[in-house]
Design a protein around this motif. Structure first.
Motif, short mmCIF file in Angstrom:
data_model
loop_
_atom_site.label_atom_id
_atom_site.label_comp_id
_atom_site.label_asym_id
_atom_site.label_seq_id
_atom_site.Cartn_x
_atom_site.Cartn_y
_atom_site.Cartn_z
N GLN A 202 0.47 -1.28 0.45
CA GLN A 202 0.18 0.17 0.14
C GLN A 202 0.72 0.66 0.36
N ASP A 203 0.75 2.54 -0.86
CA ASP A 203 1.16 3.48 -0.50
C ASP A 203 1.45 4.04 0.49
N GLY A 204 2.41 4.02 1.45
CA GLY A 204 2.82 5.08 2.56
C GLY A 204 3.29 3.92 3.27
N VAL A 205 3.86 2.65 2.86
CA VAL A 205 4.47 1.68 3.47
C VAL A 205 5.71 1.10 2.58
N LEU A 206 6.87 1.09 2.49
CA LEU A 206 7.59 0.62 1.82
C LEU A 206 7.28 -0.78 0.61
N ILE A 207 7.37 -0.83 0.25
CA ILE A 207 7.73 -1.27 -1.02
C ILE A 207 9.01 -3.40 -0.76
N PRO A 208 8.51 -4.43 -0.70
CA PRO A 208 9.28 -5.27 -0.34
C PRO A 208 10.77 -4.91 -1.16
N ARG A 209 11.64 -5.05 -1.20
CA ARG A 209 12.31 -5.49 -2.18
C ARG A 209 13.09 -6.68 -1.55
N PRO A 210 13.73 -7.26 -2.79
CA PRO A 210 14.47 -9.00 -2.92
C PRO A 210 15.60 -8.90 -2.53
N GLU A 211 16.58 -7.88 -2.13
CA GLU A 211 17.44 -8.36 -0.99
C GLU A 211 16.99 -8.75 0.01
N TYR B 274 8.10 8.49 -4.47
CA TYR B 274 6.53 7.83 -4.37
C TYR B 274 7.13 6.81 -2.98
N GLU B 275 7.96 6.22 -2.68
CA GLU B 275 7.47 6.03 -0.77
C GLU B 275 7.58 6.41 0.47
N PRO B 276 7.37 6.14 0.87
CA PRO B 276 7.17 7.08 2.50
C PRO B 276 8.86 7.39 3.11
N SER B 277 9.58 8.64 3.17
CA SER B 277 10.20 8.97 3.98
C SER B 277 10.99 8.84 4.58
N ASN B 278 9.80 8.21 5.68
CA ASN B 278 10.34 7.96 6.97
C ASN B 278 10.92 6.12 7.41
N ALA B 279 10.69 5.66 6.25
CA ALA B 279 11.37 4.34 5.65
C ALA B 279 12.04 3.88 5.08
N LEU B 280 12.26 5.77 4.82
CA LEU B 280 14.11 5.48 3.54
C LEU B 280 14.76 5.83 4.64
N PHE B 281 14.85 7.09 5.10
CA PHE B 281 15.89 8.18 5.17
C PHE B 281 16.21 7.55 7.01
N GLY B 282 18.03 7.78 7.50
CA GLY B 282 17.86 6.85 8.81
C GLY B 282 18.53 8.06 9.69
N GLY B 283 18.60 9.58 8.56
CA GLY B 283 19.57 10.72 9.66
C GLY B 283 20.46 11.55 8.73
N ASN B 284 21.28 12.17 8.94
CA ASN B 284 22.36 13.09 8.27
C ASN B 284 23.29 12.33 7.89
N ARG B 285 23.37 10.85 8.07
CA ARG B 285 24.96 9.97 7.83
C ARG B 285 23.84 8.74 7.21
N GLY B 286 22.67 8.29 7.98
CA GLY B 286 21.97 7.63 7.01
C GLY B 286 21.78 5.67 8.71
N ASP B 287 22.84 5.65 8.79
CA ASP B 287 23.28 4.87 9.52
C ASP B 287 22.80 5.01 11.47
N GLU B 288 22.39 6.49 11.08
CA GLU B 288 21.87 6.83 12.75
C GLU B 288 21.17 5.90 13.38
N LEU B 289 20.38 5.52 12.75
CA LEU B 289 19.15 4.76 13.13
C LEU B 289 19.57 2.67 13.61
N LEU B 290 20.50 2.25 12.95
CA LEU B 290 21.15 1.35 12.98
C LEU B 290 21.96 1.68 14.16
N GLU B 291 23.15 2.55 13.89
CA GLU B 291 22.83 2.89 15.11
C GLU B 291 22.55 2.33 16.78
N ASN B 292 21.46 3.30 16.89
CA ASN B 292 20.19 2.80 18.07
C ASN B 292 20.05 1.77 18.24
N ILE B 293 20.09 0.93 17.14
CA ILE B 293 19.48 -0.19 17.35
C ILE B 293 19.95 -1.18 18.29
#
Ligand code: GLN
Length: 276
Positions: A85-94, A202-221
């Motif tokens: 559904q629009d508003g949620v990330l589309i599954p990726r094969p990787e 067209y995909e939701p930015s809150n499912a794609l962007f992790g922060g300034n560098r990108g790996d901030e959320l990963l670090e938190n996790i």
């Protein structure tokens, strides 16, 4: 009126700059309208097409780079069909690789209990629930729409009893008393200023962007998973994050850390076992 075959040919031209499989995509759009499968199409190629006006609308939408999965509300993942559904990330094969790696280790654990952070459409949790008999899963997301969609996918695949969906930013709403064997996550990991391809926009930015560098959320996790004494952490990550994440992870008490590549041979994720 034109035949299905002629209509497919005509509309394929409109998608030739959008996708490398224009004819296939027109067929998919057509089949989503007539609610039939490809065998039906082959049998009926030379029949008159009665839905050209509807097809025209969908092709026009696709011609703006709008993802085909959002138009048809379906995507394939790990050989299964999922609602999207629009508003949620589309599954990726990787992401299938992440599921495979998680499955391999979870199979060695009795009645494993896991948490998935950022479940999105629910593909990872639903697949693991399908693959592992006695698993129990808490799947969290910050996005209400994602949680609804993920639930619908759990029900579609008959695994709703194995998965509890909770609205939570990372572990925030999860009690410290909950014990897990593994955390699995395909979090947003793209740097905020990264220029996305048009269809991805067209995909939701809150499912794609992790922060300034990108790996901030990963670090938190990583930090929060370590603090909760969860043994395994399996994550997807950006192609350029192996080095910074290796450095970050090495601050913790690690038993084993491995990175894996995707099909394009780009670094795409890691599997981590903390020393207990
Ligand atoms: N877990 C979901 C997926 O892998 C959603 C990921 C996300 O929204 N970042 O597709």
């Amino acid at each position: 009126m034109a035949t299905y075959k002629e209509v497919i040919k005509t509309y394929s031209r409109q998608l030739k700059d959008i996708t490398h499989i224009p004819q296939k995509e027109v067929e998919i759009l057509l089949l989503s309208i007539v609610k039939q499968n490809v065998i039906w199409l082959h049998i009926n190629y030379n029949e008159q097409c009665t839905c050209e006006a509807e097809l025209n609308k969908l092709v026009e939408k696709r011609a703006t780079h709008y993802p085909i999965e959002y138009i048809t509300s379906r995507a394939s993942f790990y050989g299964e069909v999922f609602n999207v559904q629009d508003g949620v990330l589309i599954p990726r094969p990787e992401t299938e690789i992440l599921v495979e790696k998680a499955e391999a280790i979870l199979k060695t654990i009795d009645s494993p209990k896991i948490i998935e952070i950022g479940t999105g459409s629910g593909i990872i949790s639903v697949m693991l629930a399908l693959l592992i008999d006695d698993i129990s899963i808490i799947a969290v997301d910050i996005n209400d729409k994602a949680l609804e969609l993920a639930k619908s996918n759990a029900i579609k695949h008959g695994v709703e009893d194995k998965i509890t969906f909770i609205k939570s930013d990372l572990y925030n709403e999860i009690s410290n008393d909950e014990k897990f064997d593994m955390c699995v996550s395909n979090p947003p990991y793209i740097a905020d200023n990264f220029k996305l391809e048009r269809n991805v926009m067209y995909e939701p930015s809150n499912a794609l962007f992790g922060g300034n560098r990108g790996d901030e959320l990963l670090e938190n996790i990583i930090t929060q998973t370590a603090n909760r004494n969860i043994k395994y952490l399996y994550c997807e990550m950006g192609y350029d994050q192996k080095k910074p994440l290796t450095k970050f992870i090495n601050q913790f008490n690690i038993k084993e850390l491995e990175f894996y590549e995707d099909l394009a041979k780009l670094d795409r994720g890691f599997t981590l076992e903390f020393k207990q």
